[in-house]
Design an enzyme around this catalytic site. Sequence first.
Site, mmCIF file in Angstrom:
data_model
loop_
_atom_site.group_PDB
_atom_site.id
_atom_site.type_symbol
_atom_site.label_atom_id
_atom_site.label_comp_id
_atom_site.label_asym_id
_atom_site.label_seq_id
_atom_site.Cartn_x
_atom_site.Cartn_y
_atom_site.Cartn_z
ATOM 1 N N ILE A 129 36.565 47.430 36.501
ATOM 2 C CA ILE A 129 36.444 46.565 35.327
ATOM 3 C C ILE A 129 35.583 45.347 35.663
ATOM 4 O O ILE A 129 35.038 44.716 34.775
ATOM 5 C CB ILE A 129 37.824 46.117 34.779
ATOM 6 C CG1 ILE A 129 38.634 45.344 35.821
ATOM 7 C CG2 ILE A 129 38.602 47.309 34.251
ATOM 8 C CD1 ILE A 129 39.826 44.585 35.242
ATOM 9 N N ASP A 130 35.458 45.034 36.958
ATOM 10 C CA ASP A 130 34.683 43.857 37.365
ATOM 11 C C ASP A 130 33.174 44.068 37.142
ATOM 12 O O ASP A 130 32.417 43.103 37.104
ATOM 13 C CB ASP A 130 34.916 43.538 38.850
ATOM 14 C CG ASP A 130 36.383 43.298 39.165
ATOM 15 O OD1 ASP A 130 37.163 43.098 38.219
ATOM 16 O OD2 ASP A 130 36.740 43.319 40.352
ATOM 17 N N GLY A 173 38.080 39.692 37.353
ATOM 18 C CA GLY A 173 36.686 39.995 37.687
ATOM 19 C C GLY A 173 36.294 39.615 39.096
ATOM 20 O O GLY A 173 35.136 39.763 39.485
ATOM 21 N N ARG A 272 46.559 24.724 26.270
ATOM 22 C CA ARG A 272 47.429 25.795 26.768
ATOM 23 C C ARG A 272 46.561 26.824 27.479
ATOM 24 O O ARG A 272 45.350 26.849 27.305
ATOM 25 C CB ARG A 272 48.157 26.478 25.610
ATOM 26 C CG ARG A 272 49.086 25.561 24.836
ATOM 27 C CD ARG A 272 50.267 25.128 25.690
ATOM 28 N NE ARG A 272 51.062 24.138 24.992
ATOM 29 C CZ ARG A 272 52.052 24.428 24.159
ATOM 30 N NH1 ARG A 272 52.355 25.673 23.898
ATOM 31 N NH2 ARG A 272 52.743 23.463 23.578
HETATM 32 O O1 F6P Z 1 38.993 44.747 40.990
HETATM 33 C C1 F6P Z 1 39.697 44.842 39.812
HETATM 34 C C2 F6P Z 1 40.700 43.748 39.687
HETATM 35 O O2 F6P Z 1 41.384 43.925 38.461
HETATM 36 C C3 F6P Z 1 40.144 42.334 39.797
HETATM 37 O O3 F6P Z 1 39.522 41.906 38.627
HETATM 38 C C4 F6P Z 1 41.382 41.581 40.178
HETATM 39 O O4 F6P Z 1 41.100 40.389 40.875
HETATM 40 C C5 F6P Z 1 42.097 42.539 41.073
HETATM 41 O O5 F6P Z 1 41.653 43.832 40.718
HETATM 42 C C6 F6P Z 1 43.593 42.477 40.959
HETATM 43 O O6 F6P Z 1 44.134 43.358 41.875
HETATM 44 P P1 F6P Z 1 45.648 43.793 41.880
HETATM 45 O O7 F6P Z 1 45.887 44.694 40.730
HETATM 46 O O8 F6P Z 1 45.811 44.495 43.191
HETATM 47 O O9 F6P Z 1 46.462 42.541 41.769
#
Ligand code: F6P
Length: 348
Positions: A129-130, A173, A272
């Site tokens: 998704i990044d 991201g 917020r």
């Molecule tokens: O790499 C995809 C991602 O959703 C990033 O955007 C996010 O920082 C990370 O994974 C979160 O990882 P996890 O699901 O292991 O907390």
Amino acid sequence: MSKKVGILTGGGDAPGLNQVIRGAVYRGIKHYNFEFFGILDGWRGLLEKQMVPLTIDDVRDISGEGGTILGSSRTNPFKTEDGGAICKKNFEELGLDAIISLGGEDTMGVAYQLFSEYEVPTVGAPKTIDNDLPGTDQCFGFDTAINRVMEAFDRLRTTARSHHRILVVEVMGRHAGWMTLVGGVAGGADIILLPEEAFDIDEVAEKLKKLREEGRKYALVAASEGAKFKFAEGTDIITQDAQIDEFGHVRLGGIGKILAKELQKRTGWEARHVVLGHLQRGGAPSAFDRWFSTRLGIAAADQIANENYGTMVVLKGSEIVPVSLQEAAKGIRTVPEDLINMMKIFEP
Ligand code: F6P
């Protein structure tokens, strides 16, 4: 010639994983008479020899499902002693001919290392998704995620407007701002903070004050989880804790809360925050991601039929083409300066 193909999904899940699996299984079985196996929970499944058969019946009805039917993990086999050699041995003992690995920079990095150093035939497809994987114009999962971000802004706008508040939205991201940029612009955010350009909190507050003076009664701020505060002595990101995963990543998060507090203090405007978090990743993929991922799965099966290993199937323009897996191991693809500058026309 029939082949025994393993598929695995590594790293954070993304909408589209099941559709790549489905495309590959249909193409591989119907066109090439391949046999498919799901390697469970990413590279961990190869290290632990966890594999299940995958038939057309197993994937027929998953065209609308998010997540991954194979499970995922952030396991890095090269963090285990002799991990590369164990993977190679298990690959042979399981009788596999090739592996399709679906993942981002970490999963592709392992696929490339196994291919180049251990001669494990691998083909990849770019998931995250990044949207930060080099070598492709887009990663699958991104389209769904930006639509989630946009929808969040559409919803938050009405409540921010009703209560005359600043609403800060923290967007995932990691160190690339693609989701925040595209989701933020699509959702009409007033301020967009990306990891690619450190920001000065006082300057952000000034822009919001200006917006208020101009008569605006509410404001929407899109902040990447990896956006950096500019300090006199440098810049800093906000992390959840000091832990790092097996690929050396810190857990980002927390910037939304800090920003809301600091902006309220500086502007006197009630603020917020909302953390979108895993809502961006979960659930059904968009039509684009379903279609895109299906095409990638079909193309991955084709690469295996052609024994074009050490490749990743990617989007270039409107075509799906193979590139070297090495491309994916070239660090991350961040938002270029011209796009950052372009988005500034929407700032107060
Ligand atoms: O790499 C995809 C991602 O959703 C990033 O955007 C996010 O920082 C990370 O994974 C979160 O990882 P996890 O699901 O292991 O907390």
